[in-house]
Scaffold this motif. Sequence first.
Motif, PDB file in Angstrom:
ATOM      1  N   GLU A  79      13.244  13.970  -0.937  1.00 39.27           N
ATOM      2  CA  GLU A  79      12.522  14.365   0.283  1.00 39.27           C
ATOM      3  C   GLU A  79      11.221  15.072  -0.066  1.00 39.27           C
ATOM      4  N   LYS A  80      11.263  15.957  -1.074  1.00 35.77           N
ATOM      5  CA  LYS A  80      10.053  16.685  -1.471  1.00 35.77           C
ATOM      6  C   LYS A  80       9.016  15.743  -2.072  1.00 35.77           C
ATOM      7  N   VAL A  81       9.474  14.784  -2.873  1.00 35.40           N
ATOM      8  CA  VAL A  81       8.543  13.814  -3.454  1.00 35.40           C
ATOM      9  C   VAL A  81       7.877  13.004  -2.351  1.00 35.40           C
ATOM     10  N   ALA A  82       8.685  12.560  -1.396  1.00 36.36           N
ATOM     11  CA  ALA A  82       8.149  11.751  -0.297  1.00 36.36           C
ATOM     12  C   ALA A  82       7.132  12.543   0.520  1.00 36.36           C
TER      13      ALA A  82
ATOM     14  N   VAL B  64       4.603   9.861   2.142  1.00 36.06           N
ATOM     15  CA  VAL B  64       5.336   8.649   2.499  1.00 36.06           C
ATOM     16  C   VAL B  64       6.736   9.066   2.932  1.00 36.06           C
ATOM     17  N   SER B  65       7.539   8.131   3.366  1.00 38.38           N
ATOM     18  CA  SER B  65       8.906   8.434   3.783  1.00 38.38           C
ATOM     19  C   SER B  65       9.854   8.355   2.588  1.00 38.38           C
TER      20      SER B  65
ATOM     21  N   PRO C 182       0.808  -1.229   0.000  1.00 42.84           N
ATOM     22  CA  PRO C 182       0.000   0.000   0.000  1.00 42.84           C
ATOM     23  C   PRO C 182       0.837   1.273   0.000  1.00 42.84           C
ATOM     24  N   ARG C 183       1.932   1.318   0.788  1.00 46.37           N
ATOM     25  CA  ARG C 183       2.759   2.523   0.848  1.00 46.37           C
ATOM     26  C   ARG C 183       3.511   2.749  -0.462  1.00 46.37           C
ATOM     27  N   LEU C 184       4.037   1.667  -1.028  1.00 50.90           N
ATOM     28  CA  LEU C 184       4.727   1.793  -2.314  1.00 50.90           C
ATOM     29  C   LEU C 184       3.753   2.227  -3.403  1.00 50.90           C
ATOM     30  N   ARG C 185       2.516   1.728  -3.307  1.00 52.97           N
ATOM     31  CA  ARG C 185       1.509   2.094  -4.295  1.00 52.97           C
ATOM     32  C   ARG C 185       1.176   3.581  -4.193  1.00 52.97           C
TER      33      ARG C 185
ATOM     34  N   ALA D 227       3.177   5.972  -3.254  1.00 54.44           N
ATOM     35  CA  ALA D 227       4.288   6.708  -3.859  1.00 54.44           C
ATOM     36  C   ALA D 227       4.229   6.629  -5.380  1.00 54.44           C
ATOM     37  N   ALA D 228       3.939   5.441  -5.901  1.00 51.37           N
ATOM     38  CA  ALA D 228       3.888   5.246  -7.350  1.00 51.37           C
ATOM     39  C   ALA D 228       2.763   6.066  -7.977  1.00 51.37           C
TER      40      ALA D 228
END
Length: 279
Positions: free
Chosen positions: A28-31, A36-37, A6-9, A11-12
């Motif tokens: 860092e900005k994307v996360a 997400v981290s 779920p977390r990887l999804r 981010a994707a």
Amino acid sequence: MPSLSPRLREAAVYIIQNMQKCAFMGIEKVARAANVSPSTVMRLLLKLGYKNYVEFRDELRQMVMTQLAPIDRLKAVASADTTLSETIGISFNRDISNIETTAGRNRETAWIEACSLCINASQIWVFGGRSSFAVASFLALILEQLTGKASLIAPFDESLPEIVNRIAPDHLGIVVGLPRYLRVTVDVANLVKARGAKLLAITDGPFSPLAKIADASLYAAYEGTGHHNSLVGAMALVNCLAAVLRLQQPEMVNSRLKDLEDIYAKLNLFKTYISHPCP
């Protein structure tokens, strides 16, 4: 994306929906934007086969920049949070990367094939429009100096149809075109093929519309840091083509250059400058 957690999804999905922004953001900005981290973003990229975030961002940036109009490219670059010294460093490093990428994209067989086309042709016609005209002009000059049978076709020449009509089956057409590809360059390439001549494309990769119709291609990286393509990779490619041509045909090239030097001297073409030490 059923194989992603779920977390990887999360981010994707964020990256897919915001590719233009992500192409100019740090990890860092994307996360933070994806909620997400940074380690989650990094795990996603590793799962996708990237070695690090910079590799992913550079590939994403090149894809995005190819699709943007010049003004949008400039806005995208301007939105990046960088200092003056960082901007200067990024610009030079980008062109160093363009040269390295260009060298890696072309196998030895591609250079040999391109040189063979130049050597075997009875006449070479070189065409490129807009910014690519600078590369085409330089290439035509170098090939004329080395072979004595190269001519530049200017895209703004009103006699373009008459010039194309002179192209024969034993001629070689060389077209220079980088994204965004000009219609006139593709049209000229098709006309060269229709005349039965061989076609060499100097472009960015095998998916280029020019590469798809050419008999042989040489690929140049072009990613710039502003609204325009970088021509450094393409210019380096021309230099390398000249070096390989000299290696393949040393007697012909040396004879041509010797004759040209004699003519330059008789015309007193170049100003001789001798630097004197300060008193």
